[in-house]
Design a protein around this motif. Structure first.
Motif, short mmCIF file in Angstrom:
data_model
loop_
_atom_site.label_atom_id
_atom_site.label_comp_id
_atom_site.label_asym_id
_atom_site.label_seq_id
_atom_site.Cartn_x
_atom_site.Cartn_y
_atom_site.Cartn_z
N ASP A 25 -5.52 -23.30 -11.52
CA ASP A 25 -5.60 -21.86 -11.30
C ASP A 25 -6.63 -21.50 -10.22
N PHE A 26 -7.68 -22.29 -10.10
CA PHE A 26 -8.70 -21.99 -9.09
C PHE A 26 -9.50 -23.25 -8.77
N PHE A 27 -10.16 -23.21 -7.63
CA PHE A 27 -11.03 -24.30 -7.20
C PHE A 27 -12.48 -23.84 -7.19
N VAL A 28 -13.38 -24.75 -7.50
CA VAL A 28 -14.81 -24.53 -7.32
C VAL A 28 -15.29 -25.59 -6.34
N VAL A 29 -15.81 -25.17 -5.20
CA VAL A 29 -16.21 -26.08 -4.14
C VAL A 29 -17.68 -25.86 -3.81
N ASP A 30 -18.22 -26.72 -2.95
CA ASP A 30 -19.66 -26.61 -2.68
C ASP A 30 -20.01 -26.41 -1.21
N SER A 31 -19.06 -25.91 -0.43
CA SER A 31 -19.38 -25.70 0.98
C SER A 31 -18.34 -24.82 1.66
N LEU A 32 -18.72 -24.31 2.80
CA LEU A 32 -17.80 -23.55 3.64
C LEU A 32 -16.66 -24.43 4.12
N GLU A 33 -16.97 -25.69 4.45
CA GLU A 33 -15.95 -26.61 4.91
C GLU A 33 -14.86 -26.79 3.86
N MET A 34 -15.27 -26.97 2.61
CA MET A 34 -14.30 -27.14 1.54
C MET A 34 -13.56 -25.84 1.24
N TYR A 35 -14.26 -24.73 1.29
CA TYR A 35 -13.63 -23.43 1.04
C TYR A 35 -12.47 -23.20 2.00
N ASP A 36 -12.69 -23.44 3.27
CA ASP A 36 -11.66 -23.20 4.27
C ASP A 36 -10.44 -24.08 4.04
N PHE A 37 -10.67 -25.31 3.62
CA PHE A 37 -9.56 -26.24 3.40
C PHE A 37 -8.72 -25.83 2.19
N TRP A 38 -9.38 -25.54 1.07
CA TRP A 38 -8.65 -25.33 -0.18
C TRP A 38 -8.11 -23.91 -0.34
N ILE A 39 -8.66 -22.94 0.39
CA ILE A 39 -8.09 -21.59 0.33
C ILE A 39 -6.68 -21.60 0.91
N ASN A 40 -6.38 -22.62 1.70
CA ASN A 40 -5.06 -22.77 2.30
C ASN A 40 -3.98 -23.04 1.26
N TYR A 41 -4.38 -23.35 0.02
CA TYR A 41 -3.42 -23.69 -1.01
C TYR A 41 -3.00 -22.49 -1.84
N ASN B 262 -24.74 -26.83 7.74
CA ASN B 262 -26.11 -26.85 8.26
C ASN B 262 -26.42 -25.56 9.02
N ILE B 263 -25.49 -25.13 9.84
CA ILE B 263 -25.71 -23.92 10.64
C ILE B 263 -25.74 -22.68 9.75
N GLU B 264 -25.04 -22.72 8.63
CA GLU B 264 -25.00 -21.58 7.73
C GLU B 264 -26.39 -21.26 7.17
N PHE B 265 -27.22 -22.30 6.97
CA PHE B 265 -28.50 -22.07 6.31
C PHE B 265 -29.72 -22.32 7.19
N ILE B 266 -29.54 -22.95 8.33
CA ILE B 266 -30.67 -23.23 9.21
C ILE B 266 -30.64 -22.30 10.41
N LYS B 267 -31.72 -21.55 10.59
CA LYS B 267 -31.92 -20.77 11.80
C LYS B 267 -32.84 -21.58 12.70
N ASN B 268 -32.29 -22.05 13.81
CA ASN B 268 -32.98 -23.04 14.63
C ASN B 268 -34.37 -22.57 15.05
N GLY B 269 -35.37 -23.40 14.74
CA GLY B 269 -36.74 -23.12 15.13
C GLY B 269 -37.48 -22.18 14.19
N VAL B 270 -36.76 -21.63 13.19
CA VAL B 270 -37.38 -20.70 12.25
C VAL B 270 -37.58 -21.35 10.88
N ASN B 271 -36.49 -21.90 10.31
CA ASN B 271 -36.63 -22.58 9.02
C ASN B 271 -36.10 -24.01 9.07
N GLY B 272 -35.99 -24.55 10.26
CA GLY B 272 -35.51 -25.90 10.47
C GLY B 272 -35.05 -26.05 11.91
N PHE B 273 -34.50 -27.20 12.22
CA PHE B 273 -33.97 -27.43 13.57
C PHE B 273 -32.53 -27.92 13.48
#
Length: 343
Positions: free
Chosen positions: A85-101, A262-273
């Motif tokens: 009935d539904f998927f539980v995933v742990d990333s944007l990458e997985m979300y994009d793939f499985w929403i296709n179903y 990585n890009i979703e949560f890291i702002k380059n030079g502010v909270n990581g690189f």
């Protein structure tokens, strides 16, 4: 609302990590295999030995809603797609793939749980650069990250610690930086507080090499010019921010490759690189190695900007709300036809 989370593989890391968070939900029971009639929702992880239980749950209780956590591959999941009935995933990458179903998809960030303790960084003679994860990403460090570690080692006193499951996959020996002291550490459930917490800088290699024959020019690539300075990146559908979260909960500043999570949560030079080229890795490593102040600043900013998103208490509230309000999307469109199309 009553939920059951069942598995035949309690030792698998994905089950353990999801359980770390889900056990804080009072409405959930674990490994109750015989009473599906007593539950509204049944959750499973996509191990082959667990997929068979989906049919058992539906036979025992045709009205039960099935949620598949961490769906790993089309080949494994698709035979059961009409029962899920539904998927539980742990990333944007997985979300994009499985929403296709044509199913509802919820993102729940899973990671090994331990009491959060932010590291206080101080100037030191030797700086430890660390990695934790699978052997594939260690091998994929070559050439850009490997070369960067070799270059910075000529100027700074560094050591590289690699934490992975040596007993299961063997010793890492491809892409190991030369002239850099490397410590290979066997993964275990206590390794985060006992070993990883001693690391000063965390690195997140996330990209996978591309075979040379996939780079050949075609009519399409010529039409789009195919400039030599274009980025051509490959990353796994299963990519996720789990390693990033673990570093952040220890107060370890992060340098990460160019991938969506990585890009979703890291702002380059502010909270990581964020780094891809060897030069970018050398630049980021050099800045963090030479400044304990910057290591503290970036790790603290990561905690401030993202910690509430990762906390299981916050995620559990969102999950319960999703279960109460999600829509069964099986008939939203003909997903069989969509999946069968060639792009």
């Amino acid at each position: 609302m009553k939920i059951v989370f069942n598995t035949n593989n309690k030792k698998n890391p994905a089950y353990q990590f999801y359980s770390d968070g889900l056990k804080m939900i009072k409405e959930i029971s674990f490994n109750n295999h015989d009473n599906y009639k007593n539950f509204d929702y049944a959750l499973f992880v996509s191990y082959p030995e667990d997929m068979k239980m989906i049919k058992e749950a539906k036979i025992d209780n045709p009205n039960i809603k099935i949620g598949l956590l961490d769906p790993k591959s089309h080949k494994l999941v698709y035979p059961y797609i009409n029962l899920i009935d539904f998927f539980v995933v742990d990333s944007l990458e997985m979300y994009d793939f499985w929403i296709n179903y044509g199913k509802s998809v919820h993102i729940y960030y899973e990671y090994p749980y331990f009491k959060k303790k932010l590291k206080s960084h101080k100037e030191k003679e030797k700086v430890i650069i660390g990695y934790h994860g699978n052997k594939i990403h260690l091998t994929s460090m070559f050439p850009n990250i490997t070369n960067a570690l070799e270059i910075v080692s000529e100027k700074y006193n560094i050591e590289f610690w690699a934490i992975y499951n040596i007993e299961q996959v063997g010793i890492w020996n491809i892409g190991v930086p030369k002239n850099v002291v490397c410590r290979h550490i066997q993964w275990n459930s206590d390794v985060y507080k006992e070993e990883l917490s001693k690391v000063d800088i965390g690195i997140l290699p996330s990209l996978i090499p591309i075979k040379k024959n996939t780079l050949r020019r075609s009519i399409v690539s010529k039409f789009f010019l195919n400039n030599e300075d274009d980025y051509l990146l490959r990353f796994k559908m299963l990519s996720n921010p789990g390693r990033l979260i673990t570093f952040s909960r220890l107060g370890i500043p992060i340098i990460a490759e160019l991938s969506p999570s990585n890009i979703e949560f890291i702002k380059n030079g502010v909270n990581g690189f964020i780094a891809y080229s060897t030069g970018a890795w050398v630049n980021s490593l050099s800045k963090l190695i030479s400044s304990s102040r910057l290591r503290n600043e970036l790790s603290n900013n990561m905690d401030i900007s993202n910690n509430h998103i990762f906390e299981f208490s916050y995620q559990n509230k969102k999950l319960i709300n999703f279960l109460k309000n999600y829509k069964i999307c099986n008939n939203a469109y003909n997903h069989n036809e969509l999946i069968g199309r060639k792009n």
